[in-house]
Design an enzyme around this catalytic site. Structure first.
Site, mmCIF file in Angstrom:
data_model
loop_
_atom_site.group_PDB
_atom_site.id
_atom_site.type_symbol
_atom_site.label_atom_id
_atom_site.label_comp_id
_atom_site.label_asym_id
_atom_site.label_seq_id
_atom_site.Cartn_x
_atom_site.Cartn_y
_atom_site.Cartn_z
ATOM 1 C CB THR A 121 26.394 30.661 25.941
ATOM 2 O OG1 THR A 121 26.969 29.405 25.609
ATOM 3 C CG2 THR A 121 25.196 30.876 25.024
ATOM 4 C CG ASP A 122 31.056 28.419 24.176
ATOM 5 O OD1 ASP A 122 29.928 28.068 24.576
ATOM 6 O OD2 ASP A 122 32.092 27.752 24.372
ATOM 7 C CD GLU A 123 25.511 25.686 24.398
ATOM 8 O OE1 GLU A 123 24.386 25.606 23.882
ATOM 9 O OE2 GLU A 123 25.845 25.053 25.400
ATOM 10 C CE1 TYR A 148 21.137 28.837 27.598
ATOM 11 C CE2 TYR A 148 22.819 27.599 26.413
ATOM 12 C CZ TYR A 148 22.473 28.571 27.336
ATOM 13 O OH TYR A 148 23.452 29.288 27.995
ATOM 14 C CE LYS A 152 22.487 33.430 27.284
ATOM 15 N NZ LYS A 152 22.187 34.183 28.539
HETATM 16 P P1 NAD Z 1 21.511 28.574 36.195
HETATM 17 O O1 NAD Z 1 20.415 27.838 35.502
HETATM 18 O O2 NAD Z 1 22.319 27.871 37.228
HETATM 19 O O3 NAD Z 1 20.902 29.876 36.903
HETATM 20 C C1 NAD Z 1 19.979 30.710 36.276
HETATM 21 C C2 NAD Z 1 19.364 31.626 37.331
HETATM 22 O O4 NAD Z 1 18.428 32.488 36.647
HETATM 23 C C3 NAD Z 1 18.568 30.868 38.405
HETATM 24 O O5 NAD Z 1 18.881 31.377 39.686
HETATM 25 C C4 NAD Z 1 17.119 31.142 38.050
HETATM 26 O O6 NAD Z 1 16.242 31.149 39.176
HETATM 27 C C5 NAD Z 1 17.220 32.518 37.405
HETATM 28 N N1 NAD Z 1 16.101 32.778 36.489
HETATM 29 C C6 NAD Z 1 15.649 31.961 35.499
HETATM 30 N N2 NAD Z 1 14.575 32.524 34.897
HETATM 31 C C7 NAD Z 1 14.385 33.733 35.502
HETATM 32 C C8 NAD Z 1 13.454 34.781 35.298
HETATM 33 N N3 NAD Z 1 12.503 34.708 34.350
HETATM 34 N N4 NAD Z 1 13.550 35.882 36.079
HETATM 35 C C9 NAD Z 1 14.505 35.963 37.044
HETATM 36 N N5 NAD Z 1 15.405 34.993 37.281
HETATM 37 C C10 NAD Z 1 15.346 33.893 36.511
HETATM 38 O O7 NAD Z 1 22.403 29.171 35.043
HETATM 39 P P2 NAD Z 1 23.989 29.388 34.990
HETATM 40 O O8 NAD Z 1 24.619 28.155 34.502
HETATM 41 O O9 NAD Z 1 24.428 30.006 36.261
HETATM 42 O O10 NAD Z 1 24.083 30.478 33.790
HETATM 43 C C11 NAD Z 1 23.951 31.865 34.084
HETATM 44 C C12 NAD Z 1 24.111 32.650 32.798
HETATM 45 O O11 NAD Z 1 25.376 32.390 32.230
HETATM 46 C C13 NAD Z 1 23.084 32.311 31.709
HETATM 47 O O12 NAD Z 1 22.722 33.498 31.051
HETATM 48 C C14 NAD Z 1 23.834 31.377 30.777
HETATM 49 O O13 NAD Z 1 23.320 31.454 29.473
HETATM 50 C C15 NAD Z 1 25.225 31.967 30.876
HETATM 51 N N6 NAD Z 1 26.317 31.030 30.603
HETATM 52 C C16 NAD Z 1 26.381 29.835 31.258
HETATM 53 C C17 NAD Z 1 27.457 28.988 31.040
HETATM 54 C C18 NAD Z 1 27.579 27.649 31.770
HETATM 55 O O14 NAD Z 1 28.512 26.911 31.510
HETATM 56 N N7 NAD Z 1 26.680 27.304 32.697
HETATM 57 C C19 NAD Z 1 28.457 29.366 30.131
HETATM 58 C C20 NAD Z 1 28.348 30.588 29.451
HETATM 59 C C21 NAD Z 1 27.277 31.418 29.717
HETATM 60 O O1 DAU Z 2 29.212 26.395 26.357
HETATM 61 C C1 DAU Z 2 28.502 27.093 27.333
HETATM 62 C C2 DAU Z 2 27.267 26.312 27.724
HETATM 63 O O2 DAU Z 2 27.714 25.212 28.503
HETATM 64 C C3 DAU Z 2 26.256 27.150 28.517
HETATM 65 O O3 DAU Z 2 25.758 28.161 27.678
HETATM 66 C C4 DAU Z 2 25.101 26.285 29.031
HETATM 67 O O4 DAU Z 2 24.245 27.065 29.845
HETATM 68 C C5 DAU Z 2 25.683 25.155 29.837
HETATM 69 O O5 DAU Z 2 24.640 24.286 30.273
HETATM 70 C C6 DAU Z 2 26.692 24.370 29.002
HETATM 71 O O6 DAU Z 2 26.028 23.702 27.897
HETATM 72 P P1 DAU Z 2 26.413 22.187 27.483
HETATM 73 O O7 DAU Z 2 25.245 21.623 26.764
HETATM 74 O O8 DAU Z 2 27.746 22.145 26.848
HETATM 75 O O9 DAU Z 2 26.566 21.563 28.966
HETATM 76 P P2 DAU Z 2 26.067 20.182 29.621
HETATM 77 O O10 DAU Z 2 26.596 20.174 31.016
HETATM 78 O O11 DAU Z 2 24.612 19.963 29.447
HETATM 79 O O12 DAU Z 2 26.827 19.072 28.759
HETATM 80 C C7 DAU Z 2 28.243 19.117 28.575
HETATM 81 C C8 DAU Z 2 28.624 17.984 27.622
HETATM 82 O O13 DAU Z 2 28.364 16.734 28.249
HETATM 83 C C9 DAU Z 2 27.806 17.960 26.342
HETATM 84 O O14 DAU Z 2 28.648 17.473 25.286
HETATM 85 C C10 DAU Z 2 26.701 16.940 26.619
HETATM 86 C C11 DAU Z 2 27.419 15.944 27.507
HETATM 87 N N1 DAU Z 2 26.596 15.231 28.512
HETATM 88 C C12 DAU Z 2 25.778 15.948 29.308
HETATM 89 C C13 DAU Z 2 25.063 15.317 30.308
HETATM 90 C C14 DAU Z 2 24.124 16.088 31.220
HETATM 91 C C15 DAU Z 2 26.767 13.855 28.660
HETATM 92 O O15 DAU Z 2 27.535 13.189 27.934
HETATM 93 N N2 DAU Z 2 26.072 13.233 29.662
HETATM 94 C C16 DAU Z 2 25.223 13.897 30.483
HETATM 95 O O16 DAU Z 2 24.618 13.272 31.381
#
Ligand code: NAD
Ligand code: DAU
Length: 332
Positions: A121-123, A148, A152
């Site tokens: 992630t970019d975080e 989190y 990562k």
């Molecule tokens: P998500 O929470 O929707 O899915 C995570 C999946 O991992 C689930 O299916 C869960 O059952 C599985 N999992 C969790 N713990 C596990 C374990 N111990 N063993 C096996 N499986 C397990 O997450 P997502 O949003 O799809 O993110 C997927 C990946 O992409 C993560 O590594 C996250 O850090 C990365 N990522 C997410 C975002 C975003 O915006 N959501 C952006 C950049 C990177």
């Molecule tokens: O940047 C990549 C990341 O993006 C991934 O690594 C994470 O897995 C993914 O969850 C996401 O993280 P964020 O914390 O940015 O996403 P989230 O959807 O939780 O929140 C997005 C923005 O919205 C953040 O500024 C917090 C705000 N927010 C979130 C929720 C749930 C609100 O204002 N209200 C809300 O109810």
């Protein structure tokens, strides 16, 4: 690559990648997923049984991981605890899955000499000021803010060390915020869409000026496949689609879609340590691997995502009350 192991392949982004691989390659995919609260098995429905197999198991258990890694050509590692707010409530599962789980997979990749791609992630880079002209690049120093993002960052460092010390054939990608179908309703965009469907006001943390750099999950998948196929071993690639929006702009677009007033917003308690802005400079990926995002119009992608949540209420509805009760308990 004939056989690929996709960890977390029943989650939001991992399941999209599985569909992408099936549609764009001849590879066989084994999904390893613990099926936590965040997983959705239905997201894999309709895939050909002779191309995709689901193994339910934990990436932090070597006896589960090792035989699976031994049997494939490459591992694409998505599995993670992924929600910042949950990591502030209980960091333990983040350390176990994101750090110990990644370590367990790397050890198996080392033992069996397998290609490894780590999805991050970019975080890990922390945040930027709103008026900072810079964006994150592959050279930005690590500076994570939340449990989190620290977990990562820890997993990224393990991958880099396993490349340098043990010669593991790994690449890393750090992507910005994804949106699209099958995203859990705890996350920002699906939470707000489903709040508005329920006739409530979107819940915005703090002043709502925090910026996220949105990318459609399908573009994330095409980028990861490009890196898996053409990326240089040991390299990191940032994935982004020039989609910077502040949170108010996103909820106003959702409100407009439903014909509601753009002022109909509930400002709630801010997230502890809330990162101000993320922004990705993805030139390396675009120039070196000839990758381009297809979803360049955020508003059109958001409209399609809203339509998907309207059409798929049966999937998210059973979880809505529990998610909102958990947020309400925190004043959010
Ligand atoms: P998500 O929470 O929707 O899915 C995570 C999946 O991992 C689930 O299916 C869960 O059952 C599985 N999992 C969790 N713990 C596990 C374990 N111990 N063993 C096996 N499986 C397990 O997450 P997502 O949003 O799809 O993110 C997927 C990946 O992409 C993560 O590594 C996250 O850090 C990365 N990522 C997410 C975002 C975003 O915006 N959501 C952006 C950049 C990177
Ligand atoms: O940047 C990549 C990341 O993006 C991934 O690594 C994470 O897995 C993914 O969850 C996401 O993280 P964020 O914390 O940015 O996403 P989230 O959807 O939780 O929140 C997005 C923005 O919205 C953040 O500024 C917090 C705000 N927010 C979130 C929720 C749930 C609100 O204002 N209200 C809300 O109810």
């Amino acid at each position: 690559m004939d056989r690929i192991l996709v960890t977390g392949g029943a989650g939001f982004i991992g399941s999209n990648f599985v569909h992408h691989v099936v549609a764009n390659t001849d590879a066989h995919v084994t999904v390893l997923d613990k099926l936590t609260y965040a997983a959705t098995q239905e997201s894999l429905d309709g895939l050909p049984a002779d191309r995709v197999e689901l193994v339910v198991g934990d990436i932090a258990e070597p006896e589960v991981v090792e035989p699976l890694v031994a049997g494939v050509d490459a591992v694409v590692h998505y599995a993670a605890e992924s929600h910042n707010d949950n990591s502030l409530e209980d960091p333990g599962p983040f350390i176990r899955t994101n750090i110990v789980g990644s370590f367990t997979l790397l050890e198996a990749a080392r033992k069996h000499d397998k290609r490894f791609h780590h999805v991050s992630t970019d975080e890990v880079y922390g945040d930027l000021e709103l008026d900072d002209p810079k964006r994150f690049t592959e050279d930005t120093p690590y500076n994570p803010s939340s449990p989190y993002s620290a977990s990562k960052a820890g997993s990224d460092h393990l991958v880099r060390a396993w490349v340098r010390s043990f010669g593991v054939r790994a690449t890393i990608s750090n992507c910005s915020n994804n949106y699209g179908p099958w995203q859990h309703i705890e996350k920002f965009i699906p939470r707000q869409i489903t709040e508005v469907i329920d006739g409530r006001r979107p819940r915005v943390y703090g002043d709502g000026l925090n910026v996220r750099d949105w990318i459609h999950t399908e573009d994330h998948s095409s980028a990861v496949l490009a890196i898996l196929e053409r990326g240089q071993i040991g390299e990191t690639y940032l994935i982004g689609a020039d989609g910077e929006k502040n949170n108010l702009e996103v909820v106003q677009a959702i409100l407009r879609h439903f014909g509601r007033s753009e002022d109909d917003i509930e400002f709630v308690r801010d997230r502890a340590g809330h990162d101000r802005r993320y922004a990705i400079e993805s030139g390396k990926l675009r120039h070196q691997l000839d990758w381009q995002p297809q979803y360049q119009d955020f508003d059109a992608g958001l409209q399609a995502t809203i339509d998907w949540y309207v059409a798929n209420e049966a999937w998210w509805r059973p979880h809505k009350d529990a998610v909102e009760a958990s947020y309400a308990a925190k004043g959010q």
